[in-house]
Write an enzyme that holds these catalytic residues in place. Structure first.
Site: not given
Ligand code: CMC
Length: 431
Positions: A306, A363
């Site tokens: 998140h 989720d």
């Molecule tokens: N699986 C594997 N790796 C992950 C995941 C995941 N679900 N989420 C983040 N990472 C890794 C990412 O690859 C990155 O690694 P590195 O530092 O080595 O490059 C690191 O963790 C930071 O990730 P980010 O993409 O920079 O984080 P963000 O804050 O931009 O994204 C997120 C947050 C929720 C979009 C992301 O964690 C994600 O894609 N999660 C899966 C989708 C999901 O469950 N979304 C629902 C969010 S809650 C409901 C809502 O708010 O809508």
């Protein structure tokens, strides 16, 4: 003396005010930065940018805290229902007994759709995704309620609010019935908000669906847990659209579109599809984790991580308990729940996930509850949209009520070609 930040640029020093929120969260106020220095800030994805000052929802992601209007989400989830929570979020306080009755009355009064609006469902193909239908139909409410496009007094706002909260569930259920080729089922006014929704989803002309009270409560809880979440992608979209003084219906329809993406509300659908895929392919938990960690693969563990919560998602805890209860009550032994539990346990101990503070989010479990209740997968994000409606409405209203409110208009850093002539740009493409 109030705190100030000092910025040094091109040999000059600038003092920037610091804004402090109710819970001592601090922001450097850069609203005069460009005018005074000629510089802008750069914050890809807005992870460090406060786009507004809001009194609706408070989140402390480090400590897993979520409060609506100051009240902890766990307390609301235990003691309230969705309509009372919606009122609290939208109006900033609980309703009196009379106000609650009046609000309920308005919601019942507006639960039907205009016949021309109902006929619009026939124009969508059966396979249309219900989120596309929901966004289009909510936008089309702008056509049916021209008297509510300019909201210049509180009574109009209440009218628009009640219509949106009420009709969103009718539109959602109708879009499902249309997609499965069944007759649309009308709401009945003697049922509660959530029971009525389940009735429109699952009753048929020849059978009346009698929902289990625990199922109704679990669905209501789902709506409560999704009711607001401060400046997420869809809510920021609603505020962005509303900042141009676009009407409430069309601003909220834009929020539905933003919610659809799989990194936002679409994650609940993606979680279930991921679990089904793991089950069908017979993949082991270590195989799945390895894929999620592999930077050459675009697979992510859906329902994990998140932007704001870096400890745990308080909604995930509440929903996990509800999930266990509903499955027990319905006597459902879902193999996907077993996979979800094993996956969560393994990920929570895995260095990759621990280091990056990736925890199960709301989720991760909501899809399993909805599957147990019988909600089809492509309707999962629609459920999120019904729940998020109060938050979108409240945030839209905040933008309208802000006397200093300006149109949202971020800047950019341009990195395209420098100035060149038409001929210079065309020459390489001439034969
Ligand atoms: N699986 C594997 N790796 C992950 C995941 C995941 N679900 N989420 C983040 N990472 C890794 C990412 O690859 C990155 O690694 P590195 O530092 O080595 O490059 C690191 O963790 C930071 O990730 P980010 O993409 O920079 O984080 P963000 O804050 O931009 O994204 C997120 C947050 C929720 C979009 C992301 O964690 C994600 O894609 N999660 C899966 C989708 C999901 O469950 N979304 C629902 C969010 S809650 C409901 C809502 O708010 O809508």
């Amino acid at each position: 003396m109030s705190e100030k930040a000092t910025l040094s640029l091109d040999g000059k020093e600038y003092e920037l005010p610091v804004i402090v929120g109710t819970e001592n969260e601090k922001a450097v106020d850069i609203s005069k930065l460009r005018a005074e220095t000629g510089y802008i800030t750069y914050d890809d994805g807005y992870g460090n940018t406060g786009s507004c000052i809001s009194s609706i929802t408070y989140i402390d992601g480090e400590n897993g805290i979520l409060r609506y209007r100051g009240i902890d989400i766990a307390e609301i989830a235990e003691k309230s229902d969705f309509i009372e929570t919606a009122y609290l979020i939208i109006y900033g306080r609980f309703p009196t007994r009379e106000e609650r009755q009046e609000f309920n009355h308005l919601i019942v009064e507006h639960e039907l759709l205009h016949e021309s609006m109902r006929n619009q469902f026939q124009g969508f193909p059966f396979h249309a995704h219900p989120m596309a239908v929901l966004s289009a139909m909510i936008n089309s409410m702008s056509c049916f309620h021209p008297q509510l496009l300019e909201i210049d007094d509180e009574s109009k706002f209440i009218q628009a609010t009640a219509r949106l909260l009420s009709k969103v569930r009718t539109i959602a259920a109708f879009s499902y019935k249309h997609s499965v080729g069944q007759p649309l089922i009308y709401p009945t006014s003697n049922r509660s908000y959530t029971e009525n929704f389940l009735h429109m989803m699952f009753s048929a002309p020849n059978t009346d669906y009698e929902p289990d009270p625990d199922v109704v409560r679990a669905m209501d809880l789902m709506f409560i847990l999704h009711a607001d979440h401060e400046q997420n992608c869809s809510t920021s979209t609603v505020r962005m659209v509303g900042s141009s003084k676009a009407n409430l219906f069309t601003s909220v329809a834009a929020g539905v579109s933003a919610l659809w993406g799989r990194l936002h509300g679409g994650a609940n659908q993606a979680v279930l599809e991921m679990l089904m895929g793991i089950h069908e392919r017979g993949e082991s938990i270590p195989q799945v984790l390895a894929k999620a960690k592999d930077k050459n693969s675009d697979f992510r563990l859906m329902g994990f991580g998140h932007r704001v919560y870096k400890n745990f998602d308080p909604r995930a805890r509440i929903i996990k308990d509800a999930c266990d209860k509903v499955l027990y009550k319905l006597g459902k032994k879902d193999p996907l729940l077993g996979i979800a539990k094993d996956l969560a346990e393994a990920a929570l101990e895995d260095e990759y996930f621990v280091e990056r503070k990736l925890y199960p989010n709301v989720d991760f479990y909501s899809g399993i509850i909805m599957r147990a209740i019988g909600i089809p997968i492509n309707m999962f994000t629609v459920m999120f949209a019904i729940g998020r409606m109060p938050g979108w409405i409240a945030n839209w209203k905040e933008t309208q009520d802000n006397p200093k409110g300006r149109i949202y208009r971020p800047r950019q850093i341009y990195n395209g070609p420098a100035k060149r002539s038409y001929e210079q740009a065309k020459t390489p493409f001439l034969d």
